[in-house]
Structure formats: structure tokens, C-alpha cells
Design an enzyme around this catalytic site. Structure first.
Site, PDB file in Angstrom:
ATOM      1  N   SER A 119       0.817  -1.217   0.000  1.00 37.32           N
ATOM      2  CA  SER A 119       0.000   0.000   0.000  1.00 37.32           C
ATOM      3  C   SER A 119       0.850   1.267   0.000  1.00 37.32           C
ATOM      4  CB  SER A 119      -0.943   0.007   1.206  1.00 37.32           C
ATOM      5  OG  SER A 119      -0.213   0.157   2.392  1.00 37.32           O
ATOM      6  N   LYS A 156       1.082   4.349   6.994  1.00 37.89           N
ATOM      7  CA  LYS A 156       0.414   5.223   6.026  1.00 37.89           C
ATOM      8  C   LYS A 156       0.968   6.639   6.167  1.00 37.89           C
ATOM      9  CE  LYS A 156      -2.733   2.254   4.463  1.00 37.89           C
ATOM     10  NZ  LYS A 156      -1.940   1.111   4.913  1.00 37.89           N
TER      11      LYS A 156
END
Lengths: 199, 427
Positions: A119, A156
Site C-alpha cells: 500500500s 500510512k
């Protein structure tokens, strides 16, 4: 009999064992009559340091302390010792650049974790990469963080607008994660470096 | 604060920093799923509970509880159960002690999860300062700590207990004025005074002294001396705000072995300190084997002379945790030496150094179990016997061999997140 001075580090490398720093000087100051002797000695010590069963290496406590573990600041040079004048480079052998200094300025607050998933490939973080996390850094919007969302870890980019927190992946295949007030959210630490192996 | 002739403490304001349910907290750092869950840590061989967090205490798990007796209760309450991971705990302890070193130049590591620090000259608002210490340790390591502030070590211990008891204190409690000290001591049982043994507490209770406050106000020093010995009188003075207990005199933490000595003259060269340390290690290990114990936690400490103005004060300690218990001098000496090299700073004369062996388990416990291996080394026993008979150091370790039998490995050891590349946390 001709005596040779071999480089213990090279021999150890050939054998696929690492010579503990502590015993390196011991080998430096020893003279072995043949490479076989040195190999035997290195293997012996390697076993002893790995605490393998039934290794009878240490013949006396004083020998152990005085010789094998002596840590005189004698660096192990990369080249075989030769007679004649000394190389000026040898004055600086201990003055090595340290990756620790470069990557881990605050070791007491720094932890290593392993990345999984893809990701964050856009930020250069790939599956299996080593991440260096510094917990002492004050987290700001746009930092890449190791966050806890509910009971899970995630890496993230964190965007903070007013009171809203968005966790942004760096891969178009993934969607933004908007943190809601009923979720347990915590920044565990700020990701400061990625170590990626190039094969 | 007044100080009588016998006093040699250099501190005026002392803080005791104590990690909350330390082993459980370490286990929780890399496990966000364990937040607010009961966590217990089991001893070597998963025998009994050696650490519980607040949630585990709340479901009624006592300290030292045999695991099999509480297995059902733990399962029922969805508790997380771990086998002791001492390498992990030692790593966190070292980080925390290093952080404390940046807040005070006089840090006395008392055990793996406790340290006294001097707050002299650091801040006029010691409570605010300690809140910063607490916040920093929590943010940098994830470990919550409680801090007790007081003029003496015994009172700092009491203050620490109160910091844990009252959530509104936010982990920092100061006993700095007499009226506060008096009202606080009324809540502390004499059993709970640091350094008072159970038998001594019983003697006090027979004389109707039940609380720390009553003990503080007792003024029959002659009787005190005969009942509690010199240490008891010192504890009494400390409760009255008179600092008497220097580091050298602090009671040994329960179940640990300490061997140390002051150097005269002071030693600067690492090899000289290492030679002394190897001697302390030998002594400590003899003592360990004499009481038929094995160790899993090794702490080495060094101190410079704090009264020398022109050299920086050094008081440092580092620990090393072992996954399997040992009573082997050579194994421990090797780690002790590596710890020393970690601590040593060239050019600073060292006045005192020593080794602490912690997390002791009984040799017998290991041998009783059929499937266990112990690292118990019969050779060491023979060596001790000969040395005992013919004088110390008659023989050293000759032909060192290990006698390993089969052992059932602890079942629930967490990964070595901080000390092994192969066991890093995946995120």
C-alpha cells in the site's frame, strides 16, 4: 619452518563464520604455522561462542580472560601485516563512518519493524523492507507513520486537517482511510527511513 | 533537610521511577491488540505468574500464582499469557535507564525496572519536571512509569506507591511537606515500608505500631535498635526526612545477588575494570550456585566519583536478559564483559563497578521436571567444592563442557522484537 601471517578475517569469511569483534585482536597477535591451524582455531572459537555442546576450548579461566576475550583496541586491518613502514591509513582505521549515526540518531527511541503489503510502494516502501521508526519525533501532518487503528498496526501517510485525520496509502489500488471518532487511533512512531535490498 | 553524622547521601530531592507492570508493559508495546486486556508473564518453564498488569490483578490473579491453577480463569477473561522474554525486557530497561540519564546526572539503577534519580538543581518545580520525564519515557518507549518524589529514598518509595494508587496523580506523586507526609503515611502499613521484613513488622505490630505514621512517631530508639537493628533505625530516620541510605546501603532487591566494590585508586582503563568485574562475576556466580539458583538477567554498573568537580559524573548500568537460565560463570562473564564495553567511556576514572544477577530460579525446579534441560553445570559444583576446601581460586574452570539434557521450551515466548533481525514485528 616458515611462519606465515594470515588474515583471520579473510579465513573466517571463507569458512562462513563471523569472527566476534572481541577475539579479533587475539588472532591478530597470534602466529599460526599453517592455515589449517588457524582454521581449526577459528572454528573452535566460533563453536564456543555459539555455546555449542561439548566444546572444549577453554583450558583455563585466566586464559579465557587474558587472551581470548582481551579487547585491546587493536583493529583488524584489511590487509596482511607486512614489515617496513606503516601505512598512513592505519592511523584512521577506527574512524569509520557509522550507519548507526546516520540512521539512528536517537537509539533509545528507535525501533525497527518489517513492512508488509504494497500500500506504500509510492513512498518507496516495499513488502519486506526494513523500516526505522523514531518515536521521539513530534508527529506532523504529512509524516509517514506507524499508526494503530483499533487493534491493528498500519503504515500510512498521515494527513491532519483541523480535527480530521486521514491515513493515505501511496498506491492507487488502495483507498484513503478516514479515522472516525469511535475508532481507537494512535501514532506509534514516525517512519524515518526505509532500508530496501537491491538484489 | 537535616542530616546527622552517619548520613552520606548526597541527594536533597529524590525521585523513584518505577515502571508499571514492567514485563506486561513490554509485551504490550508491539501488540496493540492487547490494549486494555489482562496480561500475565510466567516464570521460567511457565510455572507461575511473575508479572500481571492492572487488568490481570482485577480478575484476581495473585503474584506467584501457579499457572495451572489459574489457567481457566485466565482463559475465561481472555487474558494474554506470555513466557518470560528477558532479552526483550532488558532491552526496554536499558532504553529507559538511558533516558533517565539525560534527565539527571545521578541515576542509581535499583533493579531492572526501578531507578532512583537525584533532582538536585534541576528544576524548582520538581513535579512538572517529573511529569516531563514520565511523558518522555512513555512516548519514546511505550512504557508507563510511576514517579515518587521525596527528600529520602524510603519516602520516595512510599510516594511511588501513592502515585500508583491514585489515578488523579497522573503517575507523579510528591511527598515534600511534613503535613502531606504524615497524612500519607497513615495509609501505609508497616509491612509495606521498604526494607522492613515481615518478622520485623510483626514485632512492631505487637507494640501497636501498625502504620508507617505510627512507626515514624515512635521514639524509643534503644528498643528500635534491638528489635530492628541498625537498618531499622535508618528506615525510621528516612521516614522522618533524614536521608541516610546511600546507594551502597540500599537493601538488595528481593531475590537478586549483587557483587561490587569501590576501587582505590580509581580505574580508568577498560581492561583494568574488566579484570575487576570478572572477579565480581566469579564471586556472584559462586554465591548463586551456593544457593542452588540460576540467573536470567545480568546487570553491570559503573560509577565515577561524584565529588570530583572536574570530571563528569558517570553512573550507568546496562542489562542483558537470557532466554534460558544459567549458572555458568563463563557464560555470564562473557556477557558481563560485553556490557562493560558498552558502558565504558574512555578517560573517566571509575570509582565503583559491579554486577547484579537477577531473575533467579531454583536449580531444583529445573531438574525436577523430566523433560527439561537445564544449563546447570555439575562441573561448576565440583569447582566450588574444591575451591571451598582448598581456598578460593585453587582451580579455575578447566575444560569447560556443557551438560545439556532435553528441555521443554517455554511455550509462549513473544518474538525478540528488539534484539533479533529475524523476529522483527511485521506491520
Amino acid at each position: 619452518m616458515k611462519q606465515t601471517k594470515l588474515n583471520a578475517n579473510d579465513v573466517a569469511k571463507k569458512l562462513g563464520v563471523s569472527l566476534p569483534k572481541l577475539v579479533a585482536p587475539f588472532f591478530q597477535s597470534q602466529t599460526f604455522t599453517s592455515e589449517a591451524d588457524m582454521v581449526a582455531a577459528i572454528l573452535h572459537l566460533d563453536k564456543a561462542f555459539k555455546n555449542e555442546k561439548n566444546v572444549a576450548t577453554i583450558s583455563s579461566l585466566s586464559e579465557f580472560f587474558d587472551l581470548k576475550l582481551s579487547n585491546r583496541p587493536l583493529p583488524l586491518y584489511g590487509s596482511a601485516v607486512s614489515c617496513g613502514f606503516t601505512s598512513p591509513a592505519e592511523d584512521h582505521v577506527e574512524n569509520q563512518l557509522s550507519l548507526d549515526d546516520y540512521l539512528v540518531p536517537n537509539p533509545d527511541a528507535t525501533f525497527f519493524v518489517r513492512a508488509s503489503g504494497d500500500s506504500m510502494t509510492g513512498a518507496g516502501i516495499h513488502d519486506g523492507d526494513l523500516l526505522i521508526i523514531d518515536r521521539s519525533i513530534e508527529v506532523k501532518s504529512n509524516h509517514i507513520v506507524l499508526a494503530v487503528v483499533d487493534t491493528e498496526f498500519t503504515i500510512k501517510r498521515m494527513l491532519k486537517e483541523d480535527t480530521q485525520i486521514i491515513l493515505k496509502p501511496e498506491n492507487k489500488k488502495f483507498k484513503d482511510m478516514v479515522i472516525t471518532s469511535d475508532q481507537n487511533f494512535m501514532v506509534w512512531g514516525v517512519v524515518v527511513h526505509v532500508i530496501h535490498h537491491l538484489k | 533537610m537535616g542530616c546527622g553524622g552517619a548520613c552520606d547521601s548526597s541527594f536533597e530531592v529524590i525521585a523513584l521511577i518505577d515502571c508499571n507492570s514492567f514485563y506486561c508493559s513490554c509485551e504490550q508495546v508491539f501488540r496493540p491488540d492487547l490494549l486494555h486486556r489482562a496480561v500475565v508473564v510466567l516464570s521460567n518453564n511457565d510455572g507461575c505468574v511473575i508479572a500481571r498488569n492492572r487488568e490481570a490483578k482485577a480478575i484476581g490473579i495473585p503474584m506467584g500464582a501457579p499457572y495451572h491453577q489459574y489457567e481457566a480463569a485466565l482463559k475465561q477473561n481472555n487474558a494474554a499469557v506470555f513466557s518470560a522474554n528477558f532479552p526483550l525486557y532488558a532491552n526496554f530497561s536499558n532504553r529507559i535507564m538511558n533516558i533517565l540519564n539525560s534527565f539527571s546526572d545521578q541515576v542509581e539503577v535499583y533493579s531492572i525496572d526501578e531507578a532512583f534519580i537525584s533532582l538536585d538543581g534541576h528544576s524548582t518545580d520538581v513535579i512538572a519536571y517529573c511529569k516531563v520525564i514520565r511523558e518522555t519515557v512513555l512516548k519514546w518507549t511505550g512504557i508507563p512509569v510511576s514517579i515518587g518524589i521525596a527528600p529520602t529514598k524510603v519516602l520516595a518509595k512510599c510516594a511511588n506507591k501513592l502515585a500508583k494508587q491514585f489515578p488523579e496523580s497522573n503517575g507523579v506523586f510528591a511527598l515534600t511537606n511534613t503535613s502531606l507526609i504524615d497524612s500519607a503515611l497513615k495509609h501505609i502499613d508497616v509491612d509495606d515500608i521498604w526494607g522492613i521484613a515481615r518478622k520485623q513488622a510483626q514485632k512492631l505490630k505487637k507494640r501497636h505500631i501498625h502504620t508507617a505514621y505510627e512507626f515514624k512517631g515512635w521514639n524509643n530508639r534503644a528498643l528500635m535498635l534491638s528489635l530492628l537493628s541498625k537498618t531499622g533505625v535508618q528506615l525510621h530516620d528516612e521516614l522522618n526526612g533524614i536521608a541516610c541510605i546511600a546507594f551502597q546501603l540500599t537493601p538488595e532487591p528481593r531475590k537478586s545477588i549483587r557483587s561490587s566494590r569501590s576501587f582505590k585508586p580509581e580505574l580508568s582503563h577498560v581492561d583494568d575494570i574488566a579484570a575487576a568485574l570478572s572477579l565480581f562475576t566469579t564471586r556472584a556466580m559462586e554465591k548463586l550456585r551456593k544457593q542452588h539458583s540460576m540467573t536470567q538477567m545480568i546487570t553491570v554498573f559503573i560509577q565515577s566519583n561524584p565529588f570530583k568537580a572536574h570530571v563528569p559524573t558517570v553512573r550507568k548500568a546496562q542489562s542483558f536478559g537470557l532466554l534460558t537460565a544459567t549458572n555458568d560463570t563463563i557464560v555470564v562473564a562473557k556477557y558481563a564483559r560485553q556490557l562493560l564495553h558498552h558502558l565504558h567511556e574512555p578517560g573517566i576514572p571509575i570509582k565503583k563497578a559491579g554486577i547484579i544477577l537477577d531473575e533467579l530460579t531454583s536449580e531444583d525446579a529445573l531438574q525436577d521436571s523430566l523433560f527439561e534441560t537445564a544449563n546447570a553445570n555439575p562441573l561448576m559444583t565440583v569447582m566450588d567444592q574444591i575451591n571451598h576446601r582448598f581456598g578460593r581460586d585453587t582451580i579455575h574452570v578447566a575444560n569447560h563442557q556443557r551438560f545439556l539434557a532435553k528441555r521443554r521450551a517455554p511455550q509462549w515466548v513473544s518474538p525478540q522484537y528488539t534484539t533479533k533481525w529475524e523476529e522483527l514485528r511485521c506491520v
